[in-house]
Design a protein around this motif. Structure first.
Motif, mmCIF file in Angstrom:
data_model
loop_
_atom_site.group_PDB
_atom_site.id
_atom_site.type_symbol
_atom_site.label_atom_id
_atom_site.label_comp_id
_atom_site.label_asym_id
_atom_site.label_seq_id
_atom_site.Cartn_x
_atom_site.Cartn_y
_atom_site.Cartn_z
ATOM 1 N N THR A 1 0.827 -1.209 0.000
ATOM 2 C CA THR A 1 0.000 0.000 0.000
ATOM 3 C C THR A 1 0.858 1.253 0.000
ATOM 4 O O THR A 1 0.579 2.229 -0.718
ATOM 5 C CB THR A 1 -0.930 -0.004 1.221
ATOM 6 O OG1 THR A 1 -1.722 -1.199 1.215
ATOM 7 C CG2 THR A 1 -1.848 1.202 1.200
ATOM 8 N N LEU A 2 1.924 1.239 0.813
ATOM 9 C CA LEU A 2 2.843 2.377 0.828
ATOM 10 C C LEU A 2 3.523 2.568 -0.519
ATOM 11 O O LEU A 2 3.709 3.706 -0.988
ATOM 12 C CB LEU A 2 3.877 2.162 1.931
ATOM 13 C CG LEU A 2 4.909 3.285 2.132
ATOM 14 C CD1 LEU A 2 4.216 4.592 2.500
ATOM 15 C CD2 LEU A 2 5.918 2.902 3.208
ATOM 16 N N MET A 3 3.890 1.475 -1.177
ATOM 17 C CA MET A 3 4.505 1.578 -2.498
ATOM 18 C C MET A 3 3.540 2.165 -3.525
ATOM 19 O O MET A 3 3.937 2.955 -4.393
ATOM 20 C CB MET A 3 4.982 0.201 -2.948
ATOM 21 C CG MET A 3 6.130 -0.363 -2.124
ATOM 22 S SD MET A 3 7.640 0.605 -2.300
ATOM 23 C CE MET A 3 8.044 0.248 -3.992
ATOM 24 N N ARG A 4 2.249 1.802 -3.434
ATOM 25 C CA ARG A 4 1.259 2.377 -4.348
ATOM 26 C C ARG A 4 1.104 3.872 -4.112
ATOM 27 O O ARG A 4 0.990 4.653 -5.070
ATOM 28 C CB ARG A 4 -0.086 1.669 -4.196
ATOM 29 C CG ARG A 4 -0.126 0.291 -4.814
ATOM 30 C CD ARG A 4 -1.558 -0.176 -4.985
ATOM 31 N NE ARG A 4 -2.255 -0.261 -3.703
ATOM 32 C CZ ARG A 4 -2.292 -1.347 -2.957
ATOM 33 N NH1 ARG A 4 -1.683 -2.449 -3.364
ATOM 34 N NH2 ARG A 4 -2.951 -1.362 -1.820
ATOM 35 N N PHE A 5 1.105 4.294 -2.841
ATOM 36 C CA PHE A 5 1.011 5.727 -2.544
ATOM 37 C C PHE A 5 2.231 6.477 -3.078
ATOM 38 O O PHE A 5 2.107 7.583 -3.620
ATOM 39 C CB PHE A 5 0.879 5.936 -1.039
ATOM 40 C CG PHE A 5 -0.461 5.536 -0.491
ATOM 41 C CD1 PHE A 5 -1.570 5.458 -1.307
ATOM 42 C CD2 PHE A 5 -0.617 5.234 0.856
ATOM 43 C CE1 PHE A 5 -2.805 5.086 -0.811
ATOM 44 C CE2 PHE A 5 -1.849 4.859 1.365
ATOM 45 C CZ PHE A 5 -2.943 4.786 0.536
ATOM 46 N N GLU A 6 3.409 5.880 -2.937
ATOM 47 C CA GLU A 6 4.613 6.525 -3.455
ATOM 48 C C GLU A 6 4.582 6.608 -4.978
ATOM 49 O O GLU A 6 5.023 7.603 -5.564
ATOM 50 C CB GLU A 6 5.847 5.747 -2.992
ATOM 51 C CG GLU A 6 6.113 5.862 -1.493
ATOM 52 C CD GLU A 6 7.317 5.056 -1.067
ATOM 53 O OE1 GLU A 6 7.880 4.333 -1.917
ATOM 54 O OE2 GLU A 6 7.702 5.144 0.120
ATOM 55 N N ALA A 7 4.054 5.575 -5.631
ATOM 56 C CA ALA A 7 3.955 5.617 -7.092
ATOM 57 C C ALA A 7 2.977 6.696 -7.546
ATOM 58 O O ALA A 7 3.232 7.407 -8.532
ATOM 59 C CB ALA A 7 3.526 4.250 -7.616
ATOM 60 N N ARG A 8 1.869 6.848 -6.828
ATOM 61 C CA ARG A 8 0.925 7.902 -7.179
ATOM 62 C C ARG A 8 1.514 9.282 -6.927
ATOM 63 O O ARG A 8 1.279 10.224 -7.692
ATOM 64 C CB ARG A 8 -0.363 7.720 -6.376
ATOM 65 C CG ARG A 8 -1.152 6.488 -6.772
ATOM 66 C CD ARG A 8 -2.332 6.264 -5.851
ATOM 67 N NE ARG A 8 -3.277 7.366 -5.893
ATOM 68 C CZ ARG A 8 -4.359 7.468 -5.125
ATOM 69 N NH1 ARG A 8 -4.625 6.489 -4.253
ATOM 70 N NH2 ARG A 8 -5.167 8.484 -5.226
ATOM 71 N N ALA A 9 2.298 9.425 -5.847
ATOM 72 C CA ALA A 9 2.938 10.713 -5.584
ATOM 73 C C ALA A 9 4.002 11.034 -6.626
ATOM 74 O O ALA A 9 4.202 12.207 -6.981
ATOM 75 C CB ALA A 9 3.559 10.696 -4.192
ATOM 76 N N ALA A 10 4.690 10.003 -7.154
ATOM 77 C CA ALA A 10 5.705 10.248 -8.179
ATOM 78 C C ALA A 10 5.090 10.685 -9.502
ATOM 79 O O ALA A 10 5.788 11.289 -10.334
ATOM 80 C CB ALA A 10 6.536 8.983 -8.385
ATOM 81 N N ARG A 11 3.814 10.394 -9.710
ATOM 82 C CA ARG A 11 3.148 10.812 -10.943
ATOM 83 C C ARG A 11 2.705 12.264 -10.917
ATOM 84 O O ARG A 11 2.344 12.821 -11.949
ATOM 85 C CB ARG A 11 1.931 9.933 -11.203
ATOM 86 C CG ARG A 11 2.260 8.484 -11.537
ATOM 87 C CD ARG A 11 0.991 7.651 -11.595
ATOM 88 N NE ARG A 11 0.005 8.241 -12.485
ATOM 89 C CZ ARG A 11 -1.288 7.893 -12.496
ATOM 90 N NH1 ARG A 11 -1.730 6.968 -11.650
ATOM 91 N NH2 ARG A 11 -2.124 8.454 -13.346
#
Length: 306
Positions: A260-270
């Motif tokens: 879940t944390l990795m998904r949030f980081e991926a969304r923030a990187a976009r």
């Protein structure tokens, strides 16, 4: 002449469907009475509840049951509809009947809604509009069900880590698997109804099915989520090999929270890429106007002098 022929054809289709429903409804009532007699012979007392569903839902359910009883919908198609409806968070054959009935009602009703809109059109445009209404009536329930399925899957995935933490607490407290699943279902009812419904369904299957591993594997098959498949596989392995339940659940909960944390980081990187177009469209023109505006005014002033 073409419009009158189209109206007569539509009315004929509606009358044929109504006659088919009137013919099939007595068969449904006889089947319900037969099931009630079988249940009474087995000593099962059926408690009849008053109809609390809205009238359109009851009508759609009756029409759907009539279509299902007629055999128009084949077994494979009906099984696929059942899986899709279950993945959207609905249970039982009534949900499938309501879905089929809604498709039939919209397929018949939308062409009549489109007819007044085609007053100034030619015969070809009117026929295309009526046919488009019928096609839309068939497609719109599928689109709505797909959206509900995706929303249900997102809600389950959002609350699964919290449910696993509760299961870890229940396992460390000494509760068996069935009691832990039921406890999580009751505790998560207010926070996340989708997760509570899935765990309640798992608890019911654990009590009913002879193979408990099959009940755990069905957890992921219903929703199609990889996280639930992993949870079902982990619990099945603990039952098969006798590994500690709390340790396996704690490891899986940590993995899910990390994902879940990795998904949030991926969304923030976009975000920088997504903010490029609004920056170019709204901010840069203002900067150019502020920076270059005085110079442009100065040049216009110099050019206007004699």
């Amino acid at each position: 002449m073409t419009r009158a022929l189209a109206l007569q054809l539509a009315m004929g289709i509606v009358l044929a469907m109504l006659l088919a429903i009137l013919v099939l409804l007595p068969r449904l009532r006889r089947a319900e009475r037969l099931q009630a007699r079988i249940a009474a012979s087995r000593g099962v007392v059926e408690v009849r509840r008053p109809e609390s569903a809205p009238l359109p839902q009851r009508i759609a359910r009756r029409i759907g049951q009539a279509v299902m009883a007629s055999g128009i919908v084949k077994g494979e198609t009906l099984a696929e509809l059942q899986r899709t409806v279950v993945a959207a968070g609905f249970r039982g054959q009534r949900a499938v009947a309501v879905f089929i009935g809604a498709k039939v009602l919209l397929m018949v009703a939308l062409p009549f809604v489109m007819l007044p809109l085609s007053a100034g059109m030619g015969p070809m445009g009117r026929n295309l509009l009526v046919a488009g209404g019928a096609v839309a009536g068939l497609v719109l329930p599928d689109m709505a069900l797909r959206r509900m399925r995706e929303a249900h899957a997102r809600q389950v995935e959002r609350g699964l880590a919290d449910a696993l933490d509760l299961m870890v607490i229940c396992a460390e407290a000494g509760l068996p698997l069935e009691a832990a699943v039921d406890r999580v279902a009751s505790e998560m009812a207010e926070a996340n109804r989708a997760v509570a419904a899935e765990f309640a369904n798992v608890g019911t299957e654990l009590r009913i099915l002879s193979d408990r591993r099959q009940a755990l594997q069905n957890m992921g098959e219903r929703t199609g989520l990889e996280s639930l498949r992993r949870l079902g596989g982990t619990l099945a392995q603990t039952l098969q090999y006798g590994t500690p339940l709390s340790q396996a659940l704690r490891t899986l909960a940590g993995e899910l929270r990390h994902e879940t944390l990795m998904r949030f980081e991926a969304r923030a990187a976009r975000l920088p890429a997504l903010l490029t177009l609004p920056t170019i469209a709204f901010i840069l023109p203002c900067i150019f106007f502020i920076v270059g505006g005085p110079a442009v005014l100065r040049v216009l002033d110099i050019a206007a002098r004699p």
